[in-house]
Design a protein around this motif. Structure first.
Motif, PDB file in Angstrom:
ATOM      1  N   ILE A  51       0.838  -1.198   0.000  1.00  0.00           N
ATOM      2  CA  ILE A  51       0.000   0.000   0.000  1.00  0.00           C
ATOM      3  C   ILE A  51       0.877   1.253   0.000  1.00  0.00           C
ATOM      4  O   ILE A  51       0.619   2.204  -0.753  1.00  0.00           O
ATOM      5  N   ILE A  52       1.920   1.245   0.813  1.00  0.00           N
ATOM      6  CA  ILE A  52       2.826   2.401   0.833  1.00  0.00           C
ATOM      7  C   ILE A  52       3.545   2.535  -0.501  1.00  0.00           C
ATOM      8  O   ILE A  52       3.615   3.633  -1.076  1.00  0.00           O
ATOM      9  N   LEU A  53       4.077   1.420  -1.013  1.00  0.00           N
ATOM     10  CA  LEU A  53       4.826   1.458  -2.270  1.00  0.00           C
ATOM     11  C   LEU A  53       3.958   1.943  -3.440  1.00  0.00           C
ATOM     12  O   LEU A  53       4.326   2.867  -4.162  1.00  0.00           O
ATOM     13  N   ILE A  54       2.797   1.342  -3.607  1.00  0.00           N
ATOM     14  CA  ILE A  54       1.914   1.713  -4.708  1.00  0.00           C
ATOM     15  C   ILE A  54       1.340   3.108  -4.473  1.00  0.00           C
ATOM     16  O   ILE A  54       1.239   3.913  -5.398  1.00  0.00           O
ATOM     17  N   GLY A  55       0.994   3.408  -3.240  1.00  0.00           N
ATOM     18  CA  GLY A  55       0.426   4.718  -2.938  1.00  0.00           C
ATOM     19  C   GLY A  55       1.384   5.863  -3.198  1.00  0.00           C
ATOM     20  O   GLY A  55       0.996   6.896  -3.739  1.00  0.00           O
ATOM     21  N   VAL A  56       2.634   5.671  -2.816  1.00  0.00           N
ATOM     22  CA  VAL A  56       3.630   6.731  -3.035  1.00  0.00           C
ATOM     23  C   VAL A  56       3.901   6.911  -4.519  1.00  0.00           C
ATOM     24  O   VAL A  56       4.018   8.045  -5.006  1.00  0.00           O
ATOM     25  N   ASN A  57       3.994   5.823  -5.261  1.00  0.00           N
ATOM     26  CA  ASN A  57       4.335   5.901  -6.685  1.00  0.00           C
ATOM     27  C   ASN A  57       3.155   6.258  -7.583  1.00  0.00           C
ATOM     28  O   ASN A  57       3.338   6.922  -8.601  1.00  0.00           O
ATOM     29  N   ALA A  58       1.960   5.805  -7.259  1.00  0.00           N
ATOM     30  CA  ALA A  58       0.822   6.023  -8.144  1.00  0.00           C
ATOM     31  C   ALA A  58      -0.281   6.852  -7.495  1.00  0.00           C
ATOM     32  O   ALA A  58      -1.281   7.155  -8.134  1.00  0.00           O
ATOM     33  N   GLY A  59      -0.121   7.185  -6.244  1.00  0.00           N
ATOM     34  CA  GLY A  59      -1.151   7.942  -5.539  1.00  0.00           C
ATOM     35  C   GLY A  59      -2.078   7.016  -4.767  1.00  0.00           C
ATOM     36  O   GLY A  59      -2.280   5.856  -5.135  1.00  0.00           O
ATOM     37  N   PHE A  60      -2.616   7.542  -3.700  1.00  0.00           N
ATOM     38  CA  PHE A  60      -3.466   6.729  -2.834  1.00  0.00           C
ATOM     39  C   PHE A  60      -4.931   6.746  -3.258  1.00  0.00           C
ATOM     40  O   PHE A  60      -5.769   6.135  -2.620  1.00  0.00           O
ATOM     41  N   ASP A  61      -5.236   7.459  -4.317  1.00  0.00           N
ATOM     42  CA  ASP A  61      -6.619   7.513  -4.761  1.00  0.00           C
ATOM     43  C   ASP A  61      -6.946   6.295  -5.615  1.00  0.00           C
ATOM     44  O   ASP A  61      -6.099   5.708  -6.248  1.00  0.00           O
ATOM     45  N   GLY A  62      -8.170   5.904  -5.585  1.00  0.00           N
ATOM     46  CA  GLY A  62      -8.603   4.740  -6.358  1.00  0.00           C
ATOM     47  C   GLY A  62      -8.429   3.440  -5.585  1.00  0.00           C
ATOM     48  O   GLY A  62      -8.065   3.409  -4.416  1.00  0.00           O
ATOM     49  N   PHE A  63      -8.699   2.363  -6.287  1.00  0.00           N
ATOM     50  CA  PHE A  63      -8.690   1.029  -5.689  1.00  0.00           C
ATOM     51  C   PHE A  63      -7.316   0.363  -5.769  1.00  0.00           C
ATOM     52  O   PHE A  63      -7.043  -0.582  -5.041  1.00  0.00           O
ATOM     53  N   GLY A  64      -6.458   0.853  -6.635  1.00  0.00           N
ATOM     54  CA  GLY A  64      -5.167   0.223  -6.915  1.00  0.00           C
ATOM     55  C   GLY A  64      -4.332  -0.156  -5.715  1.00  0.00           C
ATOM     56  O   GLY A  64      -3.924  -1.315  -5.572  1.00  0.00           O
ATOM     57  N   PRO A  65      -4.068   0.764  -4.807  1.00  0.00           N
ATOM     58  CA  PRO A  65      -3.204   0.407  -3.676  1.00  0.00           C
ATOM     59  C   PRO A  65      -3.823  -0.619  -2.739  1.00  0.00           C
ATOM     60  O   PRO A  65      -3.125  -1.276  -1.986  1.00  0.00           O
ATOM     61  N   TYR A  66      -5.134  -0.762  -2.788  1.00  0.00           N
ATOM     62  CA  TYR A  66      -5.827  -1.622  -1.829  1.00  0.00           C
ATOM     63  C   TYR A  66      -6.340  -2.929  -2.429  1.00  0.00           C
ATOM     64  O   TYR A  66      -6.933  -3.738  -1.717  1.00  0.00           O
ATOM     65  N   ALA A  67      -6.124  -3.135  -3.708  1.00  0.00           N
ATOM     66  CA  ALA A  67      -6.663  -4.315  -4.383  1.00  0.00           C
ATOM     67  C   ALA A  67      -6.086  -5.605  -3.804  1.00  0.00           C
ATOM     68  O   ALA A  67      -6.826  -6.547  -3.495  1.00  0.00           O
ATOM     69  N   THR A  68      -4.775  -5.668  -3.656  1.00  0.00           N
ATOM     70  CA  THR A  68      -4.148  -6.878  -3.132  1.00  0.00           C
ATOM     71  C   THR A  68      -4.641  -7.177  -1.724  1.00  0.00           C
ATOM     72  O   THR A  68      -4.981  -8.317  -1.395  1.00  0.00           O
ATOM     73  N   ALA A  69      -4.691  -6.140  -0.894  1.00  0.00           N
ATOM     74  CA  ALA A  69      -5.155  -6.326   0.484  1.00  0.00           C
ATOM     75  C   ALA A  69      -6.602  -6.817   0.518  1.00  0.00           C
ATOM     76  O   ALA A  69      -6.959  -7.669   1.335  1.00  0.00           O
TER      77      ALA A  69
END
Length: 111
Positions: A51-69
């Motif tokens: 979540i930190i890695l994807i959020g920092v690189n692509a932003g915390f908006d949207g479903f992307g950072p939380y999909a795996t979790a």
């Protein structure tokens, strides 16, 4: 024809056998629970990192950072049910206790 000499087990041998079976079932249950806690620990560590890695690189908006979790969490929930059983939340006697509780309330209202 060959005859087999099968002597009946004595009560001590049967008792020891039952104790051994009970121990093996308990050990398997404990191993399953330990496996769940390891799964949970790995889930938390890996998903915080992702979540930190994807959020920092692509932003915390949207479903992307939380999909795996999210999807891994669904699998973790099934592992939880497998380890603790569906009776974890309500218990085996929960339904019986609730019925008795409501029956007691009905009896009190009659008096």
């Amino acid at each position: 024809m060959e005859k087999f000499n099968i002597e009946p087990y004595n009560s001590d041998e049967i008792s020891n056998f039952r104790k051994e079976e009970a121990y093996l079932r308990a050990k398997k249950k404990v191993d399953t629970i330990i496996g769940f806690y390891w799964h949970l620990a790995v889930y938390v560590i890996v998903n915080i990192f992702l979540i930190i890695l994807i959020g920092v690189n692509a932003g915390f908006d949207g479903f992307g950072p939380y999909a795996t979790a999210t999807f891994w969490g669904i699998g973790l929930a099934f592992h939880f049910l497998g380890a603790f059983g569906p009776d974890f939340f309500f218990g085996k006697d929960w339904e019986k206790k609730k019925i008795e509780e409501y029956m007691d309330k009905e009896r009190q209202s009659w008096e």
